[in-house]
Write a protein that holds these residues in place. Structure first.
Motif, short mmCIF file in Angstrom:
data_model
loop_
_atom_site.label_atom_id
_atom_site.label_comp_id
_atom_site.label_asym_id
_atom_site.label_seq_id
_atom_site.Cartn_x
_atom_site.Cartn_y
_atom_site.Cartn_z
N ALA A 86 33.51 19.60 -30.10
CA ALA A 86 33.83 19.55 -28.67
C ALA A 86 35.14 18.82 -28.43
N GLN A 87 35.41 17.78 -29.21
CA GLN A 87 36.66 17.02 -29.06
C GLN A 87 37.86 17.82 -29.58
N LEU A 88 37.69 18.50 -30.70
CA LEU A 88 38.80 19.20 -31.34
C LEU A 88 39.13 20.54 -30.68
N GLN A 89 38.13 21.18 -30.07
CA GLN A 89 38.33 22.46 -29.41
C GLN A 89 39.04 23.49 -30.30
N PRO A 90 38.49 23.80 -31.48
CA PRO A 90 39.12 24.79 -32.36
C PRO A 90 38.97 26.21 -31.81
N ASP A 91 39.87 27.08 -32.28
CA ASP A 91 39.78 28.50 -31.90
C ASP A 91 38.78 29.24 -32.78
N LEU A 92 38.60 28.73 -34.01
CA LEU A 92 37.75 29.42 -34.98
C LEU A 92 37.18 28.38 -35.93
N ILE A 93 35.96 28.63 -36.38
CA ILE A 93 35.31 27.72 -37.34
C ILE A 93 35.08 28.47 -38.64
N VAL A 94 35.55 27.88 -39.72
CA VAL A 94 35.33 28.43 -41.06
C VAL A 94 34.28 27.56 -41.74
N VAL A 95 33.19 28.17 -42.14
CA VAL A 95 32.12 27.45 -42.81
C VAL A 95 32.20 27.73 -44.30
N ASP A 96 32.41 26.68 -45.07
CA ASP A 96 32.45 26.80 -46.52
C ASP A 96 31.10 26.33 -47.03
N ALA A 97 30.20 27.26 -47.30
CA ALA A 97 28.81 26.92 -47.60
C ALA A 97 28.48 27.15 -49.06
N GLU A 98 27.76 26.19 -49.61
CA GLU A 98 27.27 26.37 -50.97
C GLU A 98 26.03 27.25 -50.94
N SER A 99 25.41 27.47 -52.09
CA SER A 99 24.20 28.28 -52.14
C SER A 99 23.12 27.64 -51.28
N GLY A 100 22.29 28.50 -50.64
CA GLY A 100 21.28 27.99 -49.74
C GLY A 100 21.91 27.40 -48.50
N ALA A 101 22.67 28.23 -47.79
CA ALA A 101 23.49 27.75 -46.68
C ALA A 101 22.75 27.67 -45.35
N ARG A 102 21.44 27.84 -45.35
CA ARG A 102 20.69 27.90 -44.10
C ARG A 102 20.86 26.63 -43.27
N ASP A 103 20.74 25.45 -43.90
CA ASP A 103 20.86 24.19 -43.16
C ASP A 103 22.25 24.04 -42.55
N THR A 104 23.27 24.39 -43.33
CA THR A 104 24.64 24.31 -42.82
C THR A 104 24.82 25.21 -41.62
N LEU A 105 24.32 26.44 -41.72
CA LEU A 105 24.45 27.40 -40.62
C LEU A 105 23.75 26.90 -39.36
N GLU A 106 22.56 26.34 -39.52
CA GLU A 106 21.82 25.83 -38.37
C GLU A 106 22.59 24.73 -37.66
N HIS A 107 23.21 23.84 -38.43
CA HIS A 107 24.03 22.77 -37.85
C HIS A 107 25.18 23.33 -37.03
N VAL A 108 25.89 24.30 -37.62
CA VAL A 108 27.08 24.85 -36.96
C VAL A 108 26.70 25.64 -35.72
N VAL A 109 25.66 26.47 -35.82
CA VAL A 109 25.23 27.26 -34.66
C VAL A 109 24.78 26.35 -33.53
N MET A 110 24.04 25.29 -33.84
CA MET A 110 23.61 24.34 -32.81
C MET A 110 24.80 23.63 -32.19
N ALA A 111 25.82 23.33 -33.01
CA ALA A 111 27.00 22.61 -32.52
C ALA A 111 27.87 23.46 -31.60
N THR A 112 27.70 24.79 -31.65
CA THR A 112 28.52 25.68 -30.82
C THR A 112 27.70 26.43 -29.79
N ARG A 113 26.46 26.00 -29.56
CA ARG A 113 25.58 26.76 -28.66
C ARG A 113 26.05 26.71 -27.21
#
Length: 214
Positions: A66-93
């Motif tokens: 929210a502070q940075l206001q990026p135009d695009l988010i790149v997620v660099d996820a290791e194997s089993g990326a479900r937790d990372t995805l949930e964090h990012v989706v919640m952060a941009t809801r």
């Protein structure tokens, strides 16, 4: 001489990276992940993209985005990326942004769920540097198209709801004041113009007042 900025230089990117950026020297898998993550960021920079921050997936992620206001988010996820995805989706809801996920996990069973959750592009291992620009450009174009469709759908729903409210308000005026439908509509329109409100808003206020008075 000043050159024009390219779209990639104007695009502000936040990279969400795993916690293995500084792995233990005896952890081979973590070292490989850290190197892949480093190469991804280097590729973004070499393609002229403005990487404004590299963030971990912690409880402060939504505040930082929210502070940075990026135009695009790149997620660099290791194997089993479900937790990372949930964090990012919640952060941009609350404020949707295009999300591009790069992963070394070749299990594609999560792709459908990821896209449904808001991921714009899901890229499995084997990223070549020359692919980064078309991938991000397509992701941005797809996101903008989807947002346009989303706004059109919201506008259509709002218009339909307004029409229903206006019809109810007209019916009320016709019943209580003995007006014809054109007269009732004209009275609503004039009331809206006099108060600087939309027709649907004045109609809703009239219905609310009628409910209160009984």
């Amino acid at each position: 001489m000043t050159g024009k900025s390219t779209p990639s230089q104007q695009l502000r990117i936040v990279v969400i990276a795993p916690d293995t950026l500084h792995p233990d020297s005896d952890d081979t898998e973590a070292i490989e992940l850290a190197e892949r993550s480093r190469l991804l960021r280097i590729t973004l920079l070499e393609n002229g993209y403005n990487v404004i921050a590299v963030l971990p997936t912690d409880t402060f992620l939504d505040e930082r985005i929210a502070q940075l206001q990026p135009d695009l988010i790149v997620v660099d996820a290791e194997s089993g990326a479900r937790d990372t995805l949930e964090h990012v989706v919640m952060a941009t809801r609350d404020e949707r942004r295009p999300i591009v996920l790069f992963t070394n996990d070749d299990d594609t069973t999560h792709v459908k769920d990821a896209v449904a959750a808001g991921v714009t592009a899901y890229i499995v291992a084997g990223l070549a540097p020359e692919r980064i620009r078309p991938i991000l450009e397509v992701a941005m174009a797809r996101f903008q198209h989807e947002e346009s469709l989303r706004r059109e759908l919201a506008d259509a729903r709002s218009e339909l709801q307004d029409r229903k409210v206006i019809d109810r308000a007209k019916g009320l005026l016709m019943q209580r004041r003995g007006l014809t439908e054109p007269q009732a509509y004209e009275l609503l329109r004039k009331s809206a113009m006099d108060r600087g409100l939309k027709l649907g808003e004045i109609a809703q206020r009239m219905l609310d007042a009628a409910d209160l008075l009984g």
